[in-house]
Write an enzyme that holds these catalytic residues in place. Structure first.
Site, mmCIF file in Angstrom:
data_model
loop_
_atom_site.group_PDB
_atom_site.id
_atom_site.type_symbol
_atom_site.label_atom_id
_atom_site.label_comp_id
_atom_site.label_asym_id
_atom_site.label_seq_id
_atom_site.Cartn_x
_atom_site.Cartn_y
_atom_site.Cartn_z
ATOM 1 N N GLU A 33 20.211 52.137 52.797
ATOM 2 C CA GLU A 33 21.600 52.009 53.259
ATOM 3 C C GLU A 33 21.712 52.594 54.656
ATOM 4 N N LYS A 51 43.057 50.110 47.577
ATOM 5 C CA LYS A 51 43.843 50.408 46.367
ATOM 6 C C LYS A 51 44.504 51.781 46.476
ATOM 7 N N GLY A 115 17.373 48.526 57.029
ATOM 8 C CA GLY A 115 16.145 47.981 56.453
ATOM 9 C C GLY A 115 15.881 46.569 56.940
ATOM 10 N N GLY A 176 46.099 34.816 58.060
ATOM 11 C CA GLY A 176 45.432 34.553 56.779
ATOM 12 C C GLY A 176 46.266 35.028 55.612
ATOM 13 N N GLU A 199 49.551 31.472 57.951
ATOM 14 C CA GLU A 199 48.517 30.837 57.120
ATOM 15 C C GLU A 199 48.308 29.399 57.591
ATOM 16 N N GLY A 268 38.917 35.551 55.908
ATOM 17 C CA GLY A 268 37.736 35.404 55.060
ATOM 18 C C GLY A 268 36.582 36.268 55.556
ATOM 19 N N ASP A 309 27.830 39.575 47.647
ATOM 20 C CA ASP A 309 28.524 38.790 48.670
ATOM 21 C C ASP A 309 27.580 37.968 49.545
ATOM 22 N N HIS A 441 53.988 45.828 19.919
ATOM 23 C CA HIS A 441 55.337 45.709 20.457
ATOM 24 C C HIS A 441 55.892 47.102 20.763
HETATM 25 P P1 FAD Z 1 28.759 45.340 50.224
HETATM 26 O O1 FAD Z 1 29.697 46.139 49.446
HETATM 27 O O2 FAD Z 1 29.231 44.681 51.461
HETATM 28 O O3 FAD Z 1 27.555 46.331 50.586
HETATM 29 C C1 FAD Z 1 26.518 45.968 51.406
HETATM 30 C C2 FAD Z 1 25.926 47.221 52.017
HETATM 31 O O4 FAD Z 1 24.692 46.876 52.641
HETATM 32 C C3 FAD Z 1 26.781 47.850 53.117
HETATM 33 O O5 FAD Z 1 27.017 49.199 52.839
HETATM 34 C C4 FAD Z 1 25.943 47.705 54.380
HETATM 35 O O6 FAD Z 1 26.056 48.829 55.265
HETATM 36 C C5 FAD Z 1 24.539 47.641 53.805
HETATM 37 N N1 FAD Z 1 23.585 46.932 54.658
HETATM 38 C C6 FAD Z 1 23.708 45.691 55.196
HETATM 39 N N2 FAD Z 1 22.575 45.358 55.862
HETATM 40 C C7 FAD Z 1 21.751 46.424 55.740
HETATM 41 C C8 FAD Z 1 20.443 46.682 56.200
HETATM 42 N N3 FAD Z 1 19.753 45.789 56.893
HETATM 43 N N4 FAD Z 1 19.889 47.875 55.921
HETATM 44 C C9 FAD Z 1 20.575 48.814 55.211
HETATM 45 N N5 FAD Z 1 21.808 48.610 54.735
HETATM 46 C C10 FAD Z 1 22.369 47.428 54.988
HETATM 47 N N6 FAD Z 1 36.541 43.109 45.580
HETATM 48 C C11 FAD Z 1 37.031 43.320 44.351
HETATM 49 O O7 FAD Z 1 36.411 42.907 43.368
HETATM 50 N N7 FAD Z 1 38.209 43.999 44.157
HETATM 51 C C12 FAD Z 1 38.930 44.464 45.195
HETATM 52 O O8 FAD Z 1 39.978 45.070 44.982
HETATM 53 C C13 FAD Z 1 38.448 44.251 46.509
HETATM 54 N N8 FAD Z 1 39.133 44.706 47.571
HETATM 55 C C14 FAD Z 1 38.626 44.522 48.826
HETATM 56 C C15 FAD Z 1 39.370 44.972 49.905
HETATM 57 C C16 FAD Z 1 38.905 44.786 51.192
HETATM 58 C C17 FAD Z 1 39.706 45.291 52.356
HETATM 59 C C18 FAD Z 1 37.651 44.146 51.399
HETATM 60 C C19 FAD Z 1 37.101 43.975 52.783
HETATM 61 C C20 FAD Z 1 36.908 43.673 50.333
HETATM 62 C C21 FAD Z 1 37.399 43.855 49.032
HETATM 63 N N9 FAD Z 1 36.712 43.379 47.920
HETATM 64 C C22 FAD Z 1 37.217 43.567 46.670
HETATM 65 C C23 FAD Z 1 35.422 42.679 48.055
HETATM 66 C C24 FAD Z 1 34.263 43.652 47.760
HETATM 67 O O9 FAD Z 1 34.338 44.731 48.651
HETATM 68 C C25 FAD Z 1 32.933 42.942 47.893
HETATM 69 O O10 FAD Z 1 32.910 41.797 47.083
HETATM 70 C C26 FAD Z 1 31.795 43.855 47.489
HETATM 71 O O11 FAD Z 1 31.777 45.018 48.268
HETATM 72 C C27 FAD Z 1 30.451 43.140 47.623
HETATM 73 O O12 FAD Z 1 29.440 44.001 47.247
HETATM 74 P P2 FAD Z 1 27.963 43.856 47.814
HETATM 75 O O13 FAD Z 1 27.165 44.895 47.113
HETATM 76 O O14 FAD Z 1 27.516 42.456 47.736
HETATM 77 O O15 FAD Z 1 28.052 44.197 49.369
HETATM 78 P P1 NAI Z 2 40.564 34.857 51.679
HETATM 79 O O1 NAI Z 2 39.551 33.793 51.596
HETATM 80 O O2 NAI Z 2 41.113 35.448 50.445
HETATM 81 O O3 NAI Z 2 41.816 34.358 52.519
HETATM 82 C C1 NAI Z 2 41.705 33.869 53.805
HETATM 83 C C2 NAI Z 2 42.947 33.059 54.109
HETATM 84 O O4 NAI Z 2 42.953 32.766 55.483
HETATM 85 C C3 NAI Z 2 42.997 31.732 53.356
HETATM 86 O O5 NAI Z 2 44.270 31.585 52.801
HETATM 87 C C4 NAI Z 2 42.710 30.708 54.438
HETATM 88 O O6 NAI Z 2 43.330 29.470 54.196
HETATM 89 C C5 NAI Z 2 43.301 31.390 55.646
HETATM 90 N N1 NAI Z 2 42.755 30.974 56.939
HETATM 91 C C6 NAI Z 2 41.487 30.624 57.229
HETATM 92 N N2 NAI Z 2 41.383 30.350 58.549
HETATM 93 C C7 NAI Z 2 42.599 30.545 59.090
HETATM 94 C C8 NAI Z 2 43.120 30.445 60.406
HETATM 95 N N3 NAI Z 2 42.349 30.100 61.425
HETATM 96 N N4 NAI Z 2 44.434 30.720 60.597
HETATM 97 C C9 NAI Z 2 45.236 31.092 59.558
HETATM 98 N N5 NAI Z 2 44.787 31.202 58.296
HETATM 99 C C10 NAI Z 2 43.490 30.949 58.071
HETATM 100 O O7 NAI Z 2 39.875 35.976 52.616
HETATM 101 P P2 NAI Z 2 40.302 37.461 52.918
HETATM 102 O O8 NAI Z 2 41.698 37.713 52.534
HETATM 103 O O9 NAI Z 2 39.874 37.715 54.315
HETATM 104 O O10 NAI Z 2 39.353 38.271 51.953
HETATM 105 C C11 NAI Z 2 37.912 38.165 52.073
HETATM 106 C C12 NAI Z 2 37.241 38.340 50.757
HETATM 107 O O11 NAI Z 2 37.385 39.655 50.279
HETATM 108 C C13 NAI Z 2 37.801 37.405 49.717
HETATM 109 O O12 NAI Z 2 36.791 36.505 49.358
HETATM 110 C C14 NAI Z 2 38.177 38.241 48.568
HETATM 111 O O13 NAI Z 2 37.597 37.783 47.396
HETATM 112 C C15 NAI Z 2 37.658 39.638 48.895
HETATM 113 N N6 NAI Z 2 38.743 40.566 48.589
HETATM 114 C C16 NAI Z 2 39.093 40.745 47.283
HETATM 115 C C17 NAI Z 2 40.137 41.541 46.947
HETATM 116 C C18 NAI Z 2 40.499 41.670 45.536
HETATM 117 O O14 NAI Z 2 39.727 41.279 44.676
HETATM 118 N N7 NAI Z 2 41.653 42.224 45.213
HETATM 119 C C19 NAI Z 2 40.919 42.258 47.950
HETATM 120 C C20 NAI Z 2 40.503 41.968 49.290
HETATM 121 C C21 NAI Z 2 39.434 41.165 49.566
#
Ligand code: FAD
Ligand code: NAI
Length: 462
Positions: A33, A51, A115, A176, A199, A268, A309, A441
């Site tokens: 990491e 959250k 890495g 978005g 949007e 996105g 991801d 209930h």
């Molecule tokens: P990541 O969590 O992205 O972790 C990847 C890690 O790899 C990072 O720490 C990075 O530094 C490290 N890394 C990358 N390349 C290298 C390298 N070459 N060497 C060493 N380390 C490296 N999902 C939900 O289910 N519920 C939510 O409520 C939710 N809220 C979100 C809110 C926001 C604002 C965002 C941005 C995302 C949210 N997500 C949520 C999405 C969620 O964060 C991701 O789906 C999740 O973190 C993916 O996990 P991952 O392990 O694939 O990658």
């Molecule tokens: P998103 O894919 O949820 O939403 C992006 C939105 O932007 C879409 O509605 C799309 O139509 C719109 N869009 C795309 N291009 C645009 C443009 N040029 N102008 C205006 N609108 C445009 O992506 P978001 O919100 O960035 O989240 C990224 C990822 O993180 C998601 O895949 C989501 O699953 C994850 N995430 C999950 C959460 C949760 O589970 N509660 C919370 C936050 C993020």
């Protein structure tokens, strides 16, 4: 240099969970990491801090606007931004330190640094090259930018910057109307920011069931969010007095200028594989830059796997975690399977929006015959007691077999309620099964039971 059975690159929910399960199964495991803390996007700048702020801003809004209706009069409600941000930082710290503890407990080595895969079985971190029988890519995702719009994380921010404002902006444009835009839009709107969501498509939450999108927009509009749908931003420039944006109808037409203190770009995320050395070892990616894998998370190169991801599928922490566990078990010779139709998605606004399975639009497109049952929270005693009657539960069941195909909820605690839909879908149950299960209930769950009864047009409380 050390020899390992498994080296996981990335310590997000995919990577750290995979590393823990590998260690539990007896593999000598390391996790690379590059951040200063473990836990990836989710714990550091994603799920957890967002959250923490959603929860805190919800409390603020409740005290400011809603407690009076329960006969609890509070006056002089004040926002202490420093304390709210400290709450967020403390929650993040305790979670990331928790992973460090779990790594120690499971004897997982944290290889600190970036890495890269040097060759099959070889991972370079800093000056050291380590060997491993299995390499797992779990490098997650990164923000997608917009051409010509520079994210400076000050005035024009990604979610990371929007989790860290030091004072409440007067106005914010969110580009978005997806999950991040609505969650973080809600946080700042509750704290007093005038939020406008722009949007590109003609609806918010475009991947969710159309009925949920419509209802969500109606409720969020009433709460104070402004929406400009079917609109695109063509330019955003930060200057002294804030950010100036040019927007125009997505289908073409006259452009207009909007000003805002802050702009959040939330259109996105994309797979992150920078500097990983994929080309060097010949690991294939798809047209969206995601690492290509088979159903066993194997890439085209022997001994190299990928999860979370960085591969196809919903970008969700629990999806990444489940893939991490199953991959570890498969490496240990066990078998595993994920039903991607049974992965819930939750938007943590108030009310929450939650879904599992197919949307009505998807069923129509597939030509699957279906029945719909819908029931509103307004007709539920507990929701009335909570003053939380917005929203409904919608159930989609197969027209002939009655098998549950999808559950879509907008309403109080939707993110918790959806677990019933996930469980029934995993067990391949039917709407009738839900209708026959005894629901306590007075609970919000009774709305699910009524929606199941509604599939067969025999609701009791309507
Ligand atoms: P990541 O969590 O992205 O972790 C990847 C890690 O790899 C990072 O720490 C990075 O530094 C490290 N890394 C990358 N390349 C290298 C390298 N070459 N060497 C060493 N380390 C490296 N999902 C939900 O289910 N519920 C939510 O409520 C939710 N809220 C979100 C809110 C926001 C604002 C965002 C941005 C995302 C949210 N997500 C949520 C999405 C969620 O964060 C991701 O789906 C999740 O973190 C993916 O996990 P991952 O392990 O694939 O990658
Ligand atoms: P998103 O894919 O949820 O939403 C992006 C939105 O932007 C879409 O509605 C799309 O139509 C719109 N869009 C795309 N291009 C645009 C443009 N040029 N102008 C205006 N609108 C445009 O992506 P978001 O919100 O960035 O989240 C990224 C990822 O993180 C998601 O895949 C989501 O699953 C994850 N995430 C999950 C959460 C949760 O589970 N509660 C919370 C936050 C993020």
């Amino acid at each position: 240099m050390s020899d390992y059975d498994v080296i996981v690159i990335g310590s997000g929910p995919g990577g750290y969970v995979c590393a823990i399960r590998c260690a539990q199964l007896g593999f000598k495991t390391a996790c690379v990491e590059k951040r200063d803390t473990l836990g990836g996007t989710c714990l550091n700048v994603g799920c957890i801090p967002s959250k923490a702020l959603l929860q805190a801003s919800e409390k603020y809004e409740e005290a400011e606007k809603h407690l009076g209706a329960f006969g609890v009069n509070v006056s002089g409600v004040k926002l202490d931004m420093k304390a709210m941000m400290k709450h967020k930082t403390d929650v993040v710290d305790s979670n990331t330190k928790g992973i460090e503890f779990l790594f120690k407990k499971n004897k997982i080595d944290w290889l600190k640094g970036e890495g890269s895969i040097e060759a099959k079985g070889k991972v370079k971190v800093g000056k050291d090259t380590h060997t491993a029988k299995h390499i797992v890519i779990a490098t997650g995702s990164d923000v997608i930018g917009l051409p010509g719009i520079e994210i400076d994380e000050k005035d024009i921010v990604s979610s990371t910057g929007a989790l860290d404002f030091d004072k409440v902006p007067k106005s914010m444009v969110v580009i978005g109307g997806g999950v991040i835009g609505l969650e973080l839009g809600a946080v700042w709107s509750r704290l007093g920011t005038e939020v406008t969501v722009i949007e590109f498509l003609d609806r918010i939450l475009p991947t969710m069931d159309g009925d949920l999108s419509k209802e969500a927009q109606k409720i969020f509009k009433r709460q104070g969010l402004n929406f400009k749908l079917g609109t695109k931003v063509t330019e955003a420039k930060a200057g002294k007095g804030g950010v100036t944006l040019k927007v125009e109808p997505a289908k073409g037409g006259d452009s207009e200028t909007i000003k805002a203190d802050k702009v959040l770009v939330a259109i996105g995320r994309k797979a992150f594989t920078d500097k990983l050395g994929l080309d060097k070892v010949g690991v294939e990616t798809d047209d969206r830059g995601r690492v290509k894998t088979d159903s066993h998370f194997k890439t085209n190169v022997d001994g190299i796997y990928a999860i979370g991801d960085v591969i196809a599928g919903p970008m969700l922490a629990h999806k990444a975690e489940d893939e991490g566990v199953i991959l570890a078990e498969m490496l240990a010779g066990q078998s595993g399977h994920i039903d991607y139709d049974c992965i819930p998605g939750v938007v943590y606004t108030w009310p929450e929006v939650a879904a599992v399975g197919k949307t009505e639009e998807q069923l129509k497109e597939e030509g699957t015959p279906y029945k719909v049952g819908k029931f509103p929270f307004t007709a539920n005693g507990r929701a009335r007691a909570m003053n939380a009657t917005d929203g409904f539960v919608k159930i989609l069941a197969h027209e002939k077999t009655d098998r549950l195909l999808g559950m879509h909820i907008i309403g109080p605690e939707a993110g918790t309620l959806i677990a019933e839909g996930v469980t029934v879908m995993e067990f391949q149950g039917s709407a009738e099964d839900i209708a026959r299960i005894c629901h306590a209930h007075p609970t919000l769950e009774e709305v699910i039971k009524e929606a199941a009864l509604a599939v067969d047009k025999r609701m009791l409380h309507m």
